[in-house]
Design a protein around this motif. Structure first.
Motif, mmCIF file in Angstrom:
data_model
loop_
_atom_site.group_PDB
_atom_site.id
_atom_site.type_symbol
_atom_site.label_atom_id
_atom_site.label_comp_id
_atom_site.label_asym_id
_atom_site.label_seq_id
_atom_site.Cartn_x
_atom_site.Cartn_y
_atom_site.Cartn_z
ATOM 1 N N SER A 176 0.865 -1.239 -0.097
ATOM 2 C CA SER A 176 -0.082 0.044 -0.110
ATOM 3 C C SER A 176 0.948 1.432 -0.147
ATOM 4 N N VAL A 177 0.346 2.390 -0.222
ATOM 5 C CA VAL A 177 1.100 3.593 -0.261
ATOM 6 C C VAL A 177 0.343 4.782 0.642
ATOM 7 N N LEU A 178 0.987 5.424 1.393
ATOM 8 C CA LEU A 178 0.294 6.653 1.943
ATOM 9 C C LEU A 178 0.541 7.925 1.117
ATOM 10 N N LEU A 179 -0.389 8.772 0.752
ATOM 11 C CA LEU A 179 -0.175 9.758 -0.001
ATOM 12 C C LEU A 179 -0.103 10.970 1.071
ATOM 13 N N ALA A 180 1.272 11.770 0.844
ATOM 14 C CA ALA A 180 1.572 12.519 1.865
ATOM 15 C C ALA A 180 1.957 14.031 1.409
ATOM 16 N N GLY A 181 1.746 14.887 2.119
ATOM 17 C CA GLY A 181 2.037 16.405 1.888
ATOM 18 C C GLY A 181 3.646 16.292 2.148
ATOM 19 N N PRO A 182 4.364 17.665 2.632
ATOM 20 C CA PRO A 182 5.479 17.635 2.531
ATOM 21 C C PRO A 182 6.292 16.959 3.513
ATOM 22 N N LEU A 183 7.403 16.247 3.200
ATOM 23 C CA LEU A 183 8.127 15.366 4.262
ATOM 24 C C LEU A 183 9.272 15.973 4.785
ATOM 25 N N SER A 184 9.560 17.317 4.430
ATOM 26 C CA SER A 184 10.925 17.984 5.244
ATOM 27 C C SER A 184 10.493 19.477 4.972
ATOM 28 N N ASP A 185 11.314 19.997 5.663
ATOM 29 C CA ASP A 185 11.058 21.584 5.743
ATOM 30 C C ASP A 185 11.137 22.161 4.404
ATOM 31 N N PRO A 208 -2.878 26.599 -8.395
ATOM 32 C CA PRO A 208 -1.611 25.767 -7.713
ATOM 33 C C PRO A 208 -2.023 24.089 -8.154
ATOM 34 N N VAL A 209 -0.687 23.607 -8.381
ATOM 35 C CA VAL A 209 -0.849 22.303 -8.597
ATOM 36 C C VAL A 209 -0.139 21.626 -7.429
ATOM 37 N N ARG A 210 -0.909 20.745 -6.848
ATOM 38 C CA ARG A 210 -0.629 20.251 -5.390
ATOM 39 C C ARG A 210 0.621 18.993 -5.578
ATOM 40 N N LEU A 211 1.451 18.966 -4.904
ATOM 41 C CA LEU A 211 2.453 17.843 -4.943
ATOM 42 C C LEU A 211 2.169 16.839 -3.911
ATOM 43 N N ILE A 212 2.142 15.501 -4.606
ATOM 44 C CA ILE A 212 1.593 14.462 -3.339
ATOM 45 C C ILE A 212 2.582 13.452 -3.393
ATOM 46 N N ASN A 213 3.323 13.162 -2.148
ATOM 47 C CA ASN A 213 4.623 12.282 -2.109
ATOM 48 C C ASN A 213 3.847 10.795 -1.711
ATOM 49 N N VAL A 214 4.489 10.088 -2.413
ATOM 50 C CA VAL A 214 3.846 8.399 -2.273
ATOM 51 C C VAL A 214 4.810 8.066 -1.650
ATOM 52 N N VAL A 215 4.197 7.329 -0.417
ATOM 53 C CA VAL A 215 5.194 6.529 0.572
ATOM 54 C C VAL A 215 4.505 5.165 0.752
ATOM 55 N N PRO A 216 5.364 4.134 0.082
ATOM 56 C CA PRO A 216 5.003 3.072 0.410
ATOM 57 C C PRO A 216 4.770 2.405 1.627
ATOM 58 N N ILE A 217 3.805 1.783 2.058
ATOM 59 C CA ILE A 217 3.764 1.322 3.530
ATOM 60 C C ILE A 217 3.429 -0.077 3.829
ATOM 61 N N THR A 218 3.706 -0.763 4.906
ATOM 62 C CA THR A 218 3.305 -2.290 5.232
ATOM 63 C C THR A 218 1.964 -2.461 5.534
ATOM 64 N N ASP A 219 1.394 -3.540 5.609
ATOM 65 C CA ASP A 219 0.073 -3.805 6.187
ATOM 66 C C ASP A 219 -0.167 -3.491 7.659
ATOM 67 N N ALA A 220 0.792 -3.493 8.332
ATOM 68 C CA ALA A 220 1.024 -3.151 9.737
ATOM 69 C C ALA A 220 1.003 -1.614 9.879
ATOM 70 N N GLU A 221 1.504 -0.852 9.136
ATOM 71 C CA GLU A 221 1.740 0.413 8.890
ATOM 72 C C GLU A 221 0.174 1.105 8.468
ATOM 73 N N ARG A 222 -0.289 0.540 7.734
ATOM 74 C CA ARG A 222 -1.849 1.040 7.083
ATOM 75 C C ARG A 222 -2.824 0.761 8.432
ATOM 76 N N ASP A 223 -2.559 -0.452 8.885
ATOM 77 C CA ASP A 223 -3.418 -0.532 9.946
ATOM 78 C C ASP A 223 -3.568 0.605 11.130
ATOM 79 N N ARG A 224 -2.012 0.922 11.307
ATOM 80 C CA ARG A 224 -1.819 2.073 12.480
ATOM 81 C C ARG A 224 -2.381 3.424 11.894
ATOM 82 N N GLY A 225 -2.262 3.670 10.427
ATOM 83 C CA GLY A 225 -2.745 4.862 9.861
ATOM 84 C C GLY A 225 -4.295 4.843 9.859
ATOM 85 N N ARG A 226 -4.974 3.993 9.867
ATOM 86 C CA ARG A 226 -6.491 4.132 10.120
ATOM 87 C C ARG A 226 -6.919 4.429 11.526
#
Length: 207
Positions: A140-149, A161-179
């Motif tokens: 799975s992936v998390l779609l995130a905003g800025p990841l650093s300053d 404006p064109v939004r920039l979406i950071n694609v961050v691959p995540i594990t099943d356990a991380e996705r469960d935590r994200g919920r």
């Protein structure tokens, strides 16, 4: 046919930050996006990351299905917007076939909102049929905003404006935590607990 002005603006904004090392072109007259480029930026002496950035997704506005009351405001707060492009970073150098596999997955993700009829926003999590290329154990992936300053959140163009979406691959356990966490808190917890730009050793060992 020349590229739409909005894409030229995005390209020049990318070039202002760094010049790409390579890229992959995807063309399909029958697809929701007829042309999509995925630019590749390889590691340097100071940055040990291979970076990817799409150009083409922002050529048209993402559709948005009507949602129950309050959804428009919630989408605005979570990074909702009509136009977007995708970014991804991977620790270390990659072979060209590995770069191509990541580019293909980003191209597939870029057409997702046009097939599904709903916008991609910061905080969304999307699952795939298998692991994200070069990220074993991350289906799975998390779609995130800025990841650093110094990460940009939007590119300003003549079409808005064109939004920039950071694609961050995540594990099943991380996705469960994200919920269980607000998107901003989940993204912060990921950055503090793992190297989000690399494969997860625990996930590999379980696989």
């Amino acid at each position: 046919m020349s590229a739409p002005a909005v894409l030229r603006d995005v390209f020049h904004a990318y070039r202002d930050r760094a010049e790409e090392d390579d890229g992959f072109l995807f063309e399909d007259d029958q697809a929701p996006i007829n042309r999509l480029d995925v630019l590749v930026y390889r590691p340097t002496s100071t940055v040990d990351l291979t970076s990817f950035a799409t150009i083409g997704m922002a050529a048209q506005q993402m559709p948005a299905k009507p949602r129950p009351g309050g959804a428009a405001r919630a989408e605005q707060l979570s990074g909702g917007g009509a136009r977007a492009e995708l970014r991804l970073r991977r620790r270390g150098s990659l072979s060209r076939p590995e770069e191509h596999a990541i580019a293909v997955q980003l191209a597939n993700l870029a057409i997702h909102p046009f097939l599904a009829g709903s916008r991609l926003s910061w905080g969304h999590m999307i699952g795939f049929g298998g692991d994200f290329p070069t990220f074993p154990g991350c289906p799975s992936v998390l779609l995130a905003g800025p990841l650093s300053d110094d990460d940009p959140d939007y590119v300003q163009t003549g079409d808005g404006p064109v939004r920039l979406i950071n694609v961050v691959p995540i594990t099943d356990a991380e996705r469960d935590r994200g919920r269980e966490l607000p998107p901003v808190d989940f993204a912060r917890s990921l950055r503090e607990s793992v190297d989000i730009f690399a494969e997860r050793p625990d996930a590999i060992s379980r696989g």
